[in-house]
Motif scaffolding. Structure first.
Motif, PDB file in Angstrom:
ATOM      1  N   TRP A 164      74.207 -46.854   2.126  1.00 17.57           N
ATOM      2  CA  TRP A 164      72.937 -47.170   3.265  1.00 17.57           C
ATOM      3  C   TRP A 164      71.758 -45.987   1.814  1.00 17.57           C
ATOM      4  O   TRP A 164      72.220 -44.642   0.906  1.00 17.57           O
ATOM      5  CB  TRP A 164      73.508 -46.151   3.662  1.00 17.57           C
ATOM      6  N   ARG A 165      70.740 -46.508   2.070  1.00 14.85           N
ATOM      7  CA  ARG A 165      69.970 -45.690   0.906  1.00 14.85           C
ATOM      8  C   ARG A 165      68.482 -46.128   1.376  1.00 14.85           C
ATOM      9  O   ARG A 165      68.245 -47.172   2.450  1.00 14.85           O
ATOM     10  CB  ARG A 165      69.175 -46.769  -0.224  1.00 14.85           C
ATOM     11  N   ALA A 166      67.821 -45.210   1.668  1.00 18.29           N
ATOM     12  CA  ALA A 166      66.604 -44.767   2.615  1.00 18.29           C
ATOM     13  C   ALA A 166      64.886 -44.929   1.983  1.00 18.29           C
ATOM     14  O   ALA A 166      64.834 -46.343   0.835  1.00 18.29           O
ATOM     15  CB  ALA A 166      65.993 -42.798   2.050  1.00 18.29           C
ATOM     16  N   ASN A 167      64.573 -45.720   2.700  1.00 22.53           N
ATOM     17  CA  ASN A 167      63.386 -46.619   2.420  1.00 22.53           C
ATOM     18  C   ASN A 167      62.551 -46.243   1.206  1.00 22.53           C
ATOM     19  O   ASN A 167      62.379 -45.133   1.602  1.00 22.53           O
ATOM     20  CB  ASN A 167      62.607 -47.830   3.620  1.00 22.53           C
ATOM     21  N   GLU A 224      62.253 -42.988  16.137  1.00 19.36           N
ATOM     22  CA  GLU A 224      62.466 -42.681  14.778  1.00 19.36           C
ATOM     23  C   GLU A 224      63.792 -42.799  14.260  1.00 19.36           C
ATOM     24  O   GLU A 224      63.867 -43.156  12.775  1.00 19.36           O
ATOM     25  CB  GLU A 224      61.516 -41.371  13.820  1.00 19.36           C
ATOM     26  N   GLU A 225      64.401 -42.434  14.802  1.00 20.05           N
ATOM     27  CA  GLU A 225      66.602 -42.552  14.323  1.00 20.05           C
ATOM     28  C   GLU A 225      66.909 -43.362  14.528  1.00 20.05           C
ATOM     29  O   GLU A 225      67.747 -43.589  13.640  1.00 20.05           O
ATOM     30  CB  GLU A 225      67.190 -41.050  15.081  1.00 20.05           C
ATOM     31  N   MET A 226      66.395 -44.704  14.996  1.00 18.60           N
ATOM     32  CA  MET A 226      66.588 -46.092  14.967  1.00 18.60           C
ATOM     33  C   MET A 226      66.307 -47.111  13.333  1.00 18.60           C
ATOM     34  O   MET A 226      66.803 -47.567  13.910  1.00 18.60           O
ATOM     35  CB  MET A 226      66.111 -46.218  16.301  1.00 18.60           C
ATOM     36  N   GLU A 227      65.668 -45.800  13.162  1.00 20.44           N
ATOM     37  CA  GLU A 227      65.259 -46.879  11.345  1.00 20.44           C
ATOM     38  C   GLU A 227      66.432 -48.045  11.195  1.00 20.44           C
ATOM     39  O   GLU A 227      66.101 -49.073  10.345  1.00 20.44           O
ATOM     40  CB  GLU A 227      64.232 -46.120  11.031  1.00 20.44           C
ATOM     41  N   TYR A 228      67.381 -47.207  10.818  1.00 19.20           N
ATOM     42  CA  TYR A 228      68.459 -47.442   9.848  1.00 19.20           C
ATOM     43  C   TYR A 228      69.598 -48.411  10.579  1.00 19.20           C
ATOM     44  O   TYR A 228      71.242 -47.872  10.616  1.00 19.20           O
ATOM     45  CB  TYR A 228      69.278 -47.279   8.786  1.00 19.20           C
ATOM     46  N   GLN A 255      57.156 -46.156   7.112  1.00 16.92           N
ATOM     47  CA  GLN A 255      56.054 -46.630   8.059  1.00 16.92           C
ATOM     48  C   GLN A 255      57.093 -47.410   9.279  1.00 16.92           C
ATOM     49  O   GLN A 255      55.961 -47.275  10.272  1.00 16.92           O
ATOM     50  CB  GLN A 255      56.552 -48.055   6.957  1.00 16.92           C
ATOM     51  N   PHE A 256      57.826 -46.783   9.461  1.00 19.00           N
ATOM     52  CA  PHE A 256      59.117 -47.436  10.765  1.00 19.00           C
ATOM     53  C   PHE A 256      57.619 -46.451  11.453  1.00 19.00           C
ATOM     54  O   PHE A 256      57.743 -46.189  12.681  1.00 19.00           O
ATOM     55  CB  PHE A 256      59.950 -47.173  10.831  1.00 19.00           C
ATOM     56  N   THR A 257      57.475 -45.376  11.255  1.00 16.54           N
ATOM     57  CA  THR A 257      57.164 -43.752  12.574  1.00 16.54           C
ATOM     58  C   THR A 257      55.801 -44.680  12.642  1.00 16.54           C
ATOM     59  O   THR A 257      55.174 -44.011  13.478  1.00 16.54           O
ATOM     60  CB  THR A 257      56.990 -43.126  11.684  1.00 16.54           C
ATOM     61  N   VAL A 258      54.480 -45.027  10.956  1.00 17.49           N
ATOM     62  CA  VAL A 258      52.863 -45.189  11.382  1.00 17.49           C
ATOM     63  C   VAL A 258      53.292 -46.522  12.496  1.00 17.49           C
ATOM     64  O   VAL A 258      52.365 -46.044  13.663  1.00 17.49           O
ATOM     65  CB  VAL A 258      52.654 -46.089  10.000  1.00 17.49           C
ATOM     66  N   GLU A 259      54.336 -46.722  12.851  1.00 15.74           N
ATOM     67  CA  GLU A 259      54.336 -47.917  14.210  1.00 15.74           C
ATOM     68  C   GLU A 259      54.609 -47.689  15.041  1.00 15.74           C
ATOM     69  O   GLU A 259      54.123 -48.333  16.111  1.00 15.74           O
ATOM     70  CB  GLU A 259      54.764 -49.415  13.195  1.00 15.74           C
ATOM     71  N   LEU A 260      54.867 -46.739  15.057  1.00 16.27           N
ATOM     72  CA  LEU A 260      55.629 -46.128  16.533  1.00 16.27           C
ATOM     73  C   LEU A 260      53.818 -45.757  17.654  1.00 16.27           C
ATOM     74  O   LEU A 260      54.359 -46.388  18.668  1.00 16.27           O
ATOM     75  CB  LEU A 260      56.643 -45.045  16.437  1.00 16.27           C
ATOM     76  N   ASN A 261      52.712 -45.327  17.680  1.00 16.94           N
ATOM     77  CA  ASN A 261      52.347 -45.049  18.523  1.00 16.94           C
ATOM     78  C   ASN A 261      51.162 -46.333  18.311  1.00 16.94           C
ATOM     79  O   ASN A 261      49.997 -45.718  18.609  1.00 16.94           O
ATOM     80  CB  ASN A 261      52.275 -43.349  17.808  1.00 16.94           C
TER      81      ASN A 261
END
Ligand code: PIF
Length: 390
Positions: free
Chosen positions: A273-276, A62-66, A290-296
């Motif tokens: 930088w700005r959070a999504n 998750e920490e790779m999102e940005y 959204q990125f986390t939702v995709e991980l599993n």
């Protein structure tokens, strides 16, 4: 190698939400904690309702999102501005935690692995649980612009009302085109109101980012995560300064780790930088981005390529994701006793567990042994032996 089976996958439509919303209620955290006062909490099996349907291996991903900030750094000539982008990335690593104080990630079993290949973001990531007691998750992420690796070990301090998580270990970021090797430490995280009321998470302390890769660049960035005066006053504030080899301040940054980071001084500061924006109904869905939702997410385009130890196959986490608490709890207990059985066998035979894809390096950290993606391609994980984790 990396091109072979992901050209199609980069086009794939990823899921927009989890299959089930979070089922709330049921756990009395106080009764669990008070029964275990003074104990190391990582040695207490917690009820599955305390979990969110991602684990600590996926949390590292998750920490790779940005990661686009690292791509930008890799395309920036000026070393002090490169440091600015690396610092912005380091702050962004905390963004997803803002909406996540209510639950804890799954604790992976020893030898559990996770991969995430994101051609759209330009990286591929692997992680593995390399130690069970204490829990240690190691990861390695590579792209044409950067390499990042870290392992996360925690020290828990339970203070009654709140719990402090003190991280141990160093995060490494390499930008090969400049020979940069940044090293940074993580700050302390604190979960407030653990027993009653609204839980919330705070990060505080000082992070130092140093480029140890070149002798020319001796600039340093100090990032301060400020402790808030109260739940509503100056929460989540961060400040950072980049100093040159003489110690002069070259750049200063300010912002909030959950929102945005700015370079310079107001009113002329520019946003780095700005959070999504969060997905709709995120509160009902564990506060996931959204990125986390995709991980599993698991589908036929990926499952034949994964090792059987990949988190996506772990049944308790899958059942929790689907909203089946009873099934998840039953599977969690079964998986934990399988792990105890494997541990007993190792002990009886005087064998210590060796991680499959990581090795211990002299600089006190877990690093990739470089075999994962090669084995995945040839002979393929379906042709290799793995111990049965679940
Ligand atoms: C079990 O892990 P849990 C225990 O380790 C248990 O000792 C073990 O049995 P064994 C089981 O096999 C394990 O499954 C306990 C602990 C784990 C983490 C790391 O999942 C993340 O049941 C912590 O949990 C980050 O949990 C927290 O550690 C960030 O998962 C929020 O210590 C904790 C966390 C306490 C959380 C408090 C509540 C917060 C809302 O027989 O092998 O020993």
């Amino acid at each position: 190698g990396i091109e072979k089976d992901n050209t199609d996958r980069s086009m794939v439509q990823r899921r927009l939400r989890l299959p089930s919303a979070c089922v709330s209620g049921g756990v009395n955290v106080w009764s669990i904690l008070s029964a275990n006062i003074g104990k190391d909490l990582s040695k207490v099996a917690m009820p599955v309702q305390l979990n969110e349907p991602v684990n600590t291996l996926q949390r590292l991903c998750e920490e790779m999102e940005y990661c686009h900030l690292l791509d930008t750094a890799a395309h920036t000539q000026d070393p002090h501005m490169r440091m600015v982008y690396v610092a912005a990335f380091a702050v962004s690593m905390y963004a997803c935690t803002f909406t996540r104080a209510g639950k804890k990630p799954f604790n992976p079993v020893l030898g559990e692995t996770y991969e995430c290949e994101r051609p759209d973001k330009g990286f591929r990531f692997i992680s593995e649980q390399v130690s069970h007691h204490p829990p240690v998750s190691a990861c390695h992420c590579e792209s044409k612009n950067f390499t990042l690796w870290q392992d996360v070990r925690w020290k828990n301090k339970f203070w009654g009302k709140s719990m402090e998580i003190v991280p141990v270990g160093t995060t490494h970021i390499v930008l090969p085109c400049f020979g940069d090797h940044y090293e940074l430490n993580r700050v302390t995280s604190c979960i407030h109101n653990i027993l009653s009321g609204q839980r919330w998470i705070e990060h505080y302390g000082e992070m130092t980012i140093k480029n140890t890769g070149t002798i020319e660049d001796t600039s340093v960035c100090k990032v301060t995560f400020l402790k808030s005066k109260s739940r509503s006053l100056n929460t989540n504030d961060v400040e950072a300064v980049v100093t040159d080899s003489e110690g002069h301040v070259v750049h200063s940054l300010f912002g909030k780790w959950n929102e945005a980071l700015y370079l310079g001084d107001p009113p002329s500061a520019i946003c780095i930088w700005r959070a999504n924006p969060m997905p709709e109904d995120y509160e009902q869905y564990y506060g996931f981005t959204q990125f986390t939702v995709e991980l599993n997410e698991l589908n036929e385009s990926i499952s034949p390529f994964l090792p059987p130890t990949d988190t996506r196959f772990r049944p308790d986490q899958r059942l929790l994701e689907e909203g089946d608490i009873a099934g998840a709890e039953e599977q969690k207990e079964r998986i934990e006793s399988l792990q105890r059985e494997r541990r007993r066998l190792l002990q009886e035979n005087n064998i210590t567990h060796t991680p499959r894809f990581f090795k211990w390096s002299e600089d006190d950290s877990w690093i990739s042994n470089g075999t994962y993606w090669h084995l995945r391609e040839d002979p393929g994980f379906s042709k290799l032996e793995f111990s049965v984790l679940w």
